[in-house]
Scaffold this active site. Structure first.
Site, short mmCIF file in Angstrom:
data_model
loop_
_atom_site.label_atom_id
_atom_site.label_comp_id
_atom_site.label_asym_id
_atom_site.label_seq_id
_atom_site.Cartn_x
_atom_site.Cartn_y
_atom_site.Cartn_z
N LYS A 42 -7.36 5.37 -6.28
CA LYS A 42 -8.02 5.39 -4.96
C LYS A 42 -8.95 4.21 -4.70
O LYS A 42 -9.82 4.26 -3.83
CB LYS A 42 -8.78 6.70 -4.71
CG LYS A 42 -8.00 7.94 -4.99
CD LYS A 42 -6.59 7.88 -4.50
CE LYS A 42 -6.46 7.87 -2.99
NZ LYS A 42 -5.01 7.69 -2.63
N TRP A 47 -2.72 -1.28 -1.45
CA TRP A 47 -3.05 -2.40 -0.56
C TRP A 47 -2.99 -3.72 -1.35
O TRP A 47 -2.37 -4.70 -0.93
CB TRP A 47 -4.43 -2.15 0.02
CG TRP A 47 -4.85 -3.02 1.15
CD1 TRP A 47 -4.05 -3.82 1.92
CD2 TRP A 47 -6.19 -3.18 1.66
NE1 TRP A 47 -4.80 -4.46 2.88
CE2 TRP A 47 -6.11 -4.07 2.73
CE3 TRP A 47 -7.43 -2.65 1.31
CZ2 TRP A 47 -7.25 -4.45 3.46
CZ3 TRP A 47 -8.55 -3.01 2.04
CH2 TRP A 47 -8.46 -3.90 3.10
N HIS A 93 -2.91 2.59 -13.72
CA HIS A 93 -4.26 3.15 -13.58
C HIS A 93 -4.87 3.41 -14.96
O HIS A 93 -6.00 3.87 -15.06
CB HIS A 93 -4.21 4.53 -12.89
CG HIS A 93 -3.84 4.50 -11.45
ND1 HIS A 93 -4.38 3.63 -10.55
CD2 HIS A 93 -3.03 5.31 -10.72
CE1 HIS A 93 -3.90 3.88 -9.34
NE2 HIS A 93 -3.07 4.90 -9.43
N THR A 214 -0.82 -6.30 6.57
CA THR A 214 -1.24 -5.25 5.63
C THR A 214 -2.43 -4.44 6.18
O THR A 214 -3.14 -3.79 5.41
CB THR A 214 -1.64 -5.85 4.25
OG1 THR A 214 -2.74 -6.74 4.44
CG2 THR A 214 -0.49 -6.58 3.61
N SER A 215 -2.62 -4.49 7.49
CA SER A 215 -3.73 -3.71 8.06
C SER A 215 -3.50 -2.22 7.78
O SER A 215 -2.35 -1.78 7.57
CB SER A 215 -3.82 -3.93 9.57
OG SER A 215 -2.72 -3.29 10.19
N PHE A 216 -4.57 -1.48 7.78
CA PHE A 216 -4.48 -0.04 7.51
C PHE A 216 -3.44 0.63 8.42
O PHE A 216 -2.55 1.34 7.95
CB PHE A 216 -5.87 0.59 7.69
CG PHE A 216 -5.86 2.08 7.52
CD1 PHE A 216 -5.85 2.65 6.26
CD2 PHE A 216 -5.85 2.92 8.63
CE1 PHE A 216 -5.82 4.04 6.10
CE2 PHE A 216 -5.83 4.29 8.48
CZ PHE A 216 -5.81 4.85 7.22
N MET A 219 0.21 -0.50 7.63
CA MET A 219 0.75 0.06 6.39
C MET A 219 0.96 1.57 6.52
O MET A 219 1.93 2.12 6.04
CB MET A 219 -0.17 -0.27 5.21
CG MET A 219 -0.05 -1.73 4.79
SD MET A 219 -0.90 -2.15 3.26
CE MET A 219 0.13 -1.40 2.00
N ARG A 240 -5.40 7.27 4.34
CA ARG A 240 -6.15 8.39 4.93
C ARG A 240 -7.11 7.89 6.00
O ARG A 240 -6.96 8.15 7.17
CB ARG A 240 -6.90 9.14 3.80
CG ARG A 240 -7.61 10.41 4.24
CD ARG A 240 -8.42 10.98 3.09
NE ARG A 240 -9.46 10.06 2.66
CZ ARG A 240 -10.74 10.10 3.05
NH1 ARG A 240 -11.14 11.05 3.87
NH2 ARG A 240 -11.62 9.21 2.61
P1 A3P Z 1 -9.27 6.53 1.79
O1 A3P Z 1 -8.80 7.78 1.14
O2 A3P Z 1 -10.77 6.36 1.73
O3 A3P Z 1 -8.75 6.38 3.18
P2 A3P Z 1 -4.97 3.70 -3.64
O4 A3P Z 1 -3.94 2.81 -3.06
O5 A3P Z 1 -5.63 3.13 -4.84
O6 A3P Z 1 -4.46 5.08 -3.83
O7 A3P Z 1 -6.18 3.77 -2.59
C1 A3P Z 1 -6.06 4.46 -1.40
C2 A3P Z 1 -7.27 4.17 -0.55
O8 A3P Z 1 -7.18 2.83 -0.04
C3 A3P Z 1 -7.33 5.09 0.67
O9 A3P Z 1 -8.72 5.28 0.96
C4 A3P Z 1 -6.63 4.23 1.71
O10 A3P Z 1 -6.89 4.58 3.04
C5 A3P Z 1 -7.16 2.87 1.37
N1 A3P Z 1 -6.28 1.83 1.91
C6 A3P Z 1 -4.97 1.66 1.66
N2 A3P Z 1 -4.47 0.65 2.38
C7 A3P Z 1 -5.49 0.15 3.11
C8 A3P Z 1 -5.61 -0.90 4.05
N3 A3P Z 1 -4.56 -1.61 4.40
N4 A3P Z 1 -6.82 -1.11 4.60
C9 A3P Z 1 -7.90 -0.37 4.26
N5 A3P Z 1 -7.85 0.65 3.37
C10 A3P Z 1 -6.66 0.90 2.80
#
Ligand code: A3P
Length: 277
Positions: A42, A47, A93, A214-216, A219, A240
């Site tokens: 997390k 990303w 991880h 790659t914006s939130f 993606m 999320r």
């Molecule tokens: P949140 O749960 O706070 O939204 P991982 O990839 O290590 O599992 O991490 C997931 C976390 O990274 C999530 O956090 C997710 O929303 C955030 N994330 C993934 N892609 C992102 C992006 N492009 N921009 C910002 N946050 C991102």
């Protein structure tokens, strides 16, 4: 459980498969060109993986990569050995101490994604509620928080996880740290620096396009398949909220105090710095 660390119930990690997988990882033949992306769950692993692949591909188009195919503790290792990508972007991880007996670890570049631990904790809680491999962690927030403070979450203590990488970098492993919060607040310079570490030229235009691609939101829309391996319904388990500081919506004042106290004690000897808002 491996050396006191709880691991998710991925097929290779079940019962007698666990020792075998750890041996495979120890013996894994890293190529000099391999990149290993490491991060506590997390922290922004997906990303980071995508950004790095776009830097390598020199093209701002989302890839078809299904990340679990590249995860050392989860993937089909034979498949991985035979992979034909120009440059393999492997992922794990696992705590670094589980990998240290691999003799080729000092030959490769390692990117470690870091995120402030309060947001990691909240994101991990929300993830664990939906993850089919973490059924024991579908628990109320207060219980999850307590498990964090007792270092009883999957993949073990966050503190130990990040400080092991810090020590290994000081001892000469080719590691760079990438901060989730920097990717949010100063993506251009952060991605440029990452490309330099990888030894790959990247024009400002390409970086700008990688940031957009790659914006939130982008993606989240275009990577739906990714989530389904952990959560067959695929509802927001990986993408999320994607913000800095969401912990403030979850932590009580008392929890915040407990957390700060533990952070101070555990990170006493660390130079790592995190932005919490
Ligand atoms: P949140 O749960 O706070 O939204 P991982 O990839 O290590 O599992 O991490 C997931 C976390 O990274 C999530 O956090 C997710 O929303 C955030 N994330 C993934 N892609 C992102 C992006 N492009 N921009 C910002 N946050 C991102």
């Amino acid at each position: 459980v491996y050396q006191d660390v709880i691991l998710p119930s991925f097929i290779p990690l079940r019962e007698d498969g666990l020792e075998k997988r750890m041996k495979e990882i120890t013996e894994f033949n890293f190529l000099d060109s391999d990149l290993l992306i490491c991060g506590y769950p997390k922290s922004g692993n997906h990303w980071t993986q995508e950004i790095i692949e776009l830097i390598i591909n020199q093209k701002a188009e989302l890839t078809q990569t299904v990340l679990p195919d590249l995860v050392l503790e989860l993937c089909d290792i034979d498949n991985l050995q035979n992979m034909t990508m120009a440059r393999r972007t492997l992922h794990t991880h696992l705590p670094l101490r589980f990998l240290m007996s691999n003799k080729r670890l000092d030959k490769i570049k390692i990117v470690v994604i870091l995120r402030n631990p309060k947001d990691v904790c909240v994101s991990f809680y929300n993830h664990s509620k939906k993850d089919v491999f973490l059924k024991d962690f579908d628990i109320p927030w207060t219980d999850f928080f307590d498990k964090w403070t007792r270092n009883e979450l999957p993949y073990g203590s966050w503190y130990r996880h990040v400080t092991e990488f810090e020590k290994a970098k000081k001892n000469g492993l080719d590691i760079t740290f990438l901060h989730y919060e920097d990717l949010i607040t100063q993506p251009q310079s952060t991605i440029k620096k990452l490309a330099e570490f990888l030894g790959i030229g990247c024009t400002s235009d390409l970086v700008t396009n990688i940031i957009k691609t790659t914006s939130f939101e982008n993606m989240k829309q275009n990577k739906k398949e990714l989530s389904k391996i952990f959560d067959p319904e695929g509802k927001g388990i990986i993408f999320r909220k994607g913000q800095v500081g969401d912990w403030k919506n979850w932590f009580t004042d008392a929890q915040n105090e407990v957390f700060d106290k533990q952070y101070k004690a555990e990170m006493n000897h660390s130079d790592l710095e995190f932005k919490f808002s």
